[in-house]
Every structure is written in C-alpha cells, then in structure tokens.
Design an enzyme around this catalytic site. Structure first.
Site, short mmCIF file in Angstrom:
data_model
loop_
_atom_site.label_atom_id
_atom_site.label_comp_id
_atom_site.label_asym_id
_atom_site.label_seq_id
_atom_site.Cartn_x
_atom_site.Cartn_y
_atom_site.Cartn_z
N HIS A 102 -12.98 -18.26 10.55
CA HIS A 102 -12.32 -17.77 9.35
C HIS A 102 -11.57 -18.94 8.70
CE1 HIS A 102 -12.24 -13.17 10.39
NE2 HIS A 102 -13.42 -13.72 10.63
N GLU B 287 -8.56 -19.40 7.79
CA GLU B 287 -7.26 -19.75 8.38
C GLU B 287 -7.44 -20.53 9.68
OE1 GLU B 287 -8.30 -16.79 7.36
OE2 GLU B 287 -6.70 -15.60 6.45
N CYS C 276 -6.58 -11.54 8.62
CA CYS C 276 -7.00 -10.48 9.52
C CYS C 276 -6.18 -10.62 10.81
CB CYS C 276 -8.49 -10.58 9.81
SG CYS C 276 -8.93 -11.85 11.03
#
Lengths: 160, 160
Positions: A59, A61, A89
């Site tokens: 992801h 991040e 998330c």
C-alpha cells in the site's frame, strides 16, 4: 496551527494526491499515494503497487514508510508526519504505529474508497475507532476523491 | 481434522519456530518466524528483519507473505495457511487479510511477546477480537516461548 504549517500540510497532501494519480498511467495498483515528511522535507513517498509488485502489503503508506526508514536509517520516526491521499486502512494504521509516526493527514476517506470498490470496511469492523494514538486530520478530500473517480473511470482500473 | 493434517500443522509450526530461532544468530530482528503453506508446500517463509533492513513493517508474517505472493504470482492466496511462531500483531493480521489467507496457526501469544518486552498490547487495545474472518489455532506454545526466552537472554537481543 500556524499559516506556515497549514501551507505545508496543503503542499504535501497535494503531493500525495499527485502520487495517487499515477495509478491511472502506471497501473501498478490502486489510486493511493503517500508522503512521509520530517522537518519540512519529504523523506519517503510511494503509490500503491499491489498489482505491479504482486505484493498485497505494498500500500502507498507502507511503501512510503519503508523508503523513509531506509532513507534516514531510523525505524522509528517520532517527529514525522504521514500525508496520505486516503484514510489509511487498518494494516497501514498499524504499520504507521510501528514506525512511531504520530501525526496523519489524510484526504479522502473509507467511504470514498468504498465508492470505487475497495472494501476496507470489512477490516474496519474489527477496529475500535478512533485510534487515539494518532493525531489525525482530514483536508483536501474533494481533490483526492476526484483522482479516485478518474481512476475508476479509466480503462486500466483493476480491484484487488 | 485428520492425523495427516495435524502432522502437517506440527511440522510447519516447528519450521516457523526454527526461523524464529535465527534471531539469536542473525540479529536481524525479533525472535519471530513465519511460513506460508499451500497444498502441503511452503511457498514463503521469513523471520523478523526490522533491524536488519531498517523496515518497521518487516515482521516475519509480512516477509513470508511477500515471498509467497512473489513465488506464486498471486496476490490472493485463499487456499493457504499462515504458520507463525507468535500470534500475529494487528498489522500482520490485516496484511494476512489483504492476502486473503483464511487460516492461521500460531504458537506463542501476545502475553509471551509482552514477557520479552514487545508491546503489541498497545495496538491490540484498538482491536475487537476475535477477528472472525480467520480460522485460528494455537499449537506448540511452549517451544515457541522457549525460543523467545532464549533470544531475550542472548547477548544480541534488541527491542524496537
């Protein structure tokens, strides 16, 4: 918060959204981007690469955290801020927690992610929100949502 | 569960604990190991490498998931099992969820991790357990706990 801090937040969230827009051309993953900032400087950045690297943990991040830690040689960044084009998330929230990054600025949110077909909601049901370990702020939602909608309407969009 | 399945669980959890034991010699990270198994075959494995790679997301489970997905060319592994020497932290639980791995066999648990100084507990307070998306089993706790204690007593042990 000073005007200078607000300007910095605005500039870096725009950078994160610009990274999210790469999803349309690169087709490496979903329309999500993130930047890690320390002392006014971007020390890590990334866009989602789940498809491009066949890595479900890639992801935006997580990609940005990995780069920031590599760049600084520190696995804890207690003075840093995470800017992300969409609310992290749960996996990314806890990755941020392990990196000891205390401040998160995000743009779009989980409802916007759901609107384009991402079901983080299934994971959020297991979380007690808010995760009070973080100082969280939402700005620039409309710009991020537009990037996500443009991705969803593009030919190469693919869910995972 | 058949005797064959039990034998398989025992063999792979032992492999995960053996990976955890590498922490004492390698000093790459904490005493945690993980193996991903598909159709009776290990398709990914890893030990914690937070210190060695300066990556706070390089938990054993994440390392193993990345390898398994790269190995198979699949970012979803709905037929796989994760074997891990210690109950997955919240980040790893959600990484497993993104990889669509439905079954988790673990050995030591969060209390055992706390005993040697790891504070996953701070993150668990934000979780509603059990995370019912998973079929979770605990076996071989004593062997894993011993590996963790041996690490804690070793000269190179370092928390992060």
């Amino acid at each position: 918060m000073s005007g200078q801090d607000q300007d910095q937040d605005q500039a870096f969230i725009e950078q994160a959204i610009e990274l999210a827009r790469r999803a349309i051309d690169e087709q490496a993953g979903g329309p999500f981007g993130a930047v890690i900032v320390l002392n006014g400087r971007a020390i890590g950045q990334g866009n989602n690469r789940v498809l491009g690297t066949c890595d479900p943990t890639a992801h935006a991040e997580v990609v940005a955290i990995r780069q920031a830690c590599r760049e600084t040689g520190q696995f804890h960044l207690p003075e840093a801020t995470l800017y992300t084009s969409c609310e992290p998330c749960p996996m990314c929230l806890f990755a941020t927690h392990w990196a000891r990054i205390p401040r998160i600025v995000f743009a779009a949110n989980r409802e916007d992610a759901a609107e384009i077909g991402f079901s983080d909601a299934e994971q959020y049901q297991y979380l007690r929100m808010p995760v009070s370990a973080f100082d969280m702020h939402q700005i620039a939602r409309d710009a991020a949502r537009q990037a996500m909608r443009d991705w969803a309407a593009s030919a190469g969009s693919r869910l995972y």
